[in-house]
Design a protein around this motif. Sequence first.
Motif, mmCIF file in Angstrom:
data_model
loop_
_atom_site.group_PDB
_atom_site.id
_atom_site.type_symbol
_atom_site.label_atom_id
_atom_site.label_comp_id
_atom_site.label_asym_id
_atom_site.label_seq_id
_atom_site.Cartn_x
_atom_site.Cartn_y
_atom_site.Cartn_z
ATOM 1 N N PHE A 108 -4.262 5.424 12.469
ATOM 2 C CA PHE A 108 -3.782 4.448 11.644
ATOM 3 C C PHE A 108 -3.586 3.130 11.885
ATOM 4 O O PHE A 108 -3.334 1.970 11.146
ATOM 5 N N THR A 155 -1.048 11.629 2.185
ATOM 6 C CA THR A 155 -1.763 12.924 3.041
ATOM 7 C C THR A 155 -2.289 13.883 2.004
ATOM 8 O O THR A 155 -1.496 14.284 1.324
ATOM 9 N N VAL A 166 -5.611 9.798 2.568
ATOM 10 C CA VAL A 166 -6.054 10.768 3.652
ATOM 11 C C VAL A 166 -6.246 12.172 3.346
ATOM 12 O O VAL A 166 -5.221 13.060 2.734
ATOM 13 N N TRP A 172 0.794 -1.256 0.264
ATOM 14 C CA TRP A 172 0.184 -0.033 0.133
ATOM 15 C C TRP A 172 0.843 1.383 -0.111
ATOM 16 O O TRP A 172 1.892 1.288 0.523
ATOM 17 N N ILE A 211 2.395 -1.082 4.231
ATOM 18 C CA ILE A 211 2.391 0.164 3.801
ATOM 19 C C ILE A 211 3.849 0.445 3.422
ATOM 20 O O ILE A 211 4.913 0.444 4.193
ATOM 21 N N VAL A 239 5.030 6.412 1.862
ATOM 22 C CA VAL A 239 4.230 7.262 2.627
ATOM 23 C C VAL A 239 4.607 8.754 2.107
ATOM 24 O O VAL A 239 5.867 9.119 2.008
ATOM 25 N N ILE A 258 -4.153 4.471 0.110
ATOM 26 C CA ILE A 258 -4.797 4.905 1.139
ATOM 27 C C ILE A 258 -4.977 6.487 1.193
ATOM 28 O O ILE A 258 -3.669 7.034 1.189
ATOM 29 N N HIS A 284 -6.252 0.140 9.292
ATOM 30 C CA HIS A 284 -5.114 -0.086 8.268
ATOM 31 C C HIS A 284 -3.766 -0.623 9.241
ATOM 32 O O HIS A 284 -2.713 -0.620 8.475
ATOM 33 N N CYS A 328 -1.314 9.673 -5.729
ATOM 34 C CA CYS A 328 -2.176 8.757 -5.905
ATOM 35 C C CYS A 328 -2.215 8.022 -7.119
ATOM 36 O O CYS A 328 -2.238 6.836 -7.228
ATOM 37 N N CYS A 344 3.478 12.509 11.947
ATOM 38 C CA CYS A 344 3.319 11.329 10.853
ATOM 39 C C CYS A 344 4.499 10.723 10.563
ATOM 40 O O CYS A 344 4.692 9.530 10.455
ATOM 41 N N SER A 391 -9.461 4.898 2.795
ATOM 42 C CA SER A 391 -9.375 6.248 3.154
ATOM 43 C C SER A 391 -9.315 6.426 4.548
ATOM 44 O O SER A 391 -9.620 5.430 5.440
ATOM 45 N N LEU A 417 0.464 5.285 1.096
ATOM 46 C CA LEU A 417 -0.466 6.324 1.776
ATOM 47 C C LEU A 417 -0.032 7.583 1.472
ATOM 48 O O LEU A 417 1.115 7.930 1.593
#
Length: 227
Positions: A142, A75, A99, A71, A151, A154, A97, A146, A86, A188, A124, A73
């Motif tokens: 998270f 933001t 965000v 995955w 992941i 990021v 994912i 998830h 994305c 994060c 999401s 992710l």
Amino acid sequence: MIALMLPVAVLAQEQVVTPTWVWWLMPITVLGALYFLVCLYSFCKFFNRQVFRPCCGKKNFMREYGQPGTWALVTGGSDGIGLECCNQLANDGFNIIMVSRNQAKIDTKLEELRARYPDREFGSVAKDLGKLASVAEVAELFDGEHAGKDIGVVILNAGICPLGTIDLVDAKTLETIVGLNVAHVVYCAKYFVDRLKGRGQRSYMGIVSSLAAKASIPGLPCYSASK
């Protein structure tokens, strides 16, 4: 003949005196040359990163940081740079994912991505990241739905760019700038660094900044400082 040679002989005996300003000019010239070389080096790095490397072939993140089922992710993934991240990562083979703070917008954008990449999975998280208060809150966000996902990438992209000098920006907006552009990134980053280290393979974390971090732009002092 003697009369003509006399002035020449006198001139030959005179010493040429270098003006003082010339000595001051020499170190300034050296500094200028060094500054030029630094600027040239920065330009070459920028050209290599933004022009040469993309023209020589797009980097495949899945090959370097993932495997089937990994995955990514992002933001601030429902608009602009985040949305394109994305799209590119889904194209590379990652599940996504997204965000963002607006669930309705997330759903709309994910439907578009599903139509484009039917073989991918999508998830999401709807959260105003500017209101995060601690690393523990990020973990709570998270570690639920998830928690078991692999992941591998990021992208911390969420940010806000209000116009106005600091005396014109109200306190609430200033707190939002710091929360979203600074605190969200730090909290994060700490959480996901620990999580990525536990994967057992190479991972990637990208933090989206801005040229405003280096350039003095009138009307953007708060944004520039936060980047």
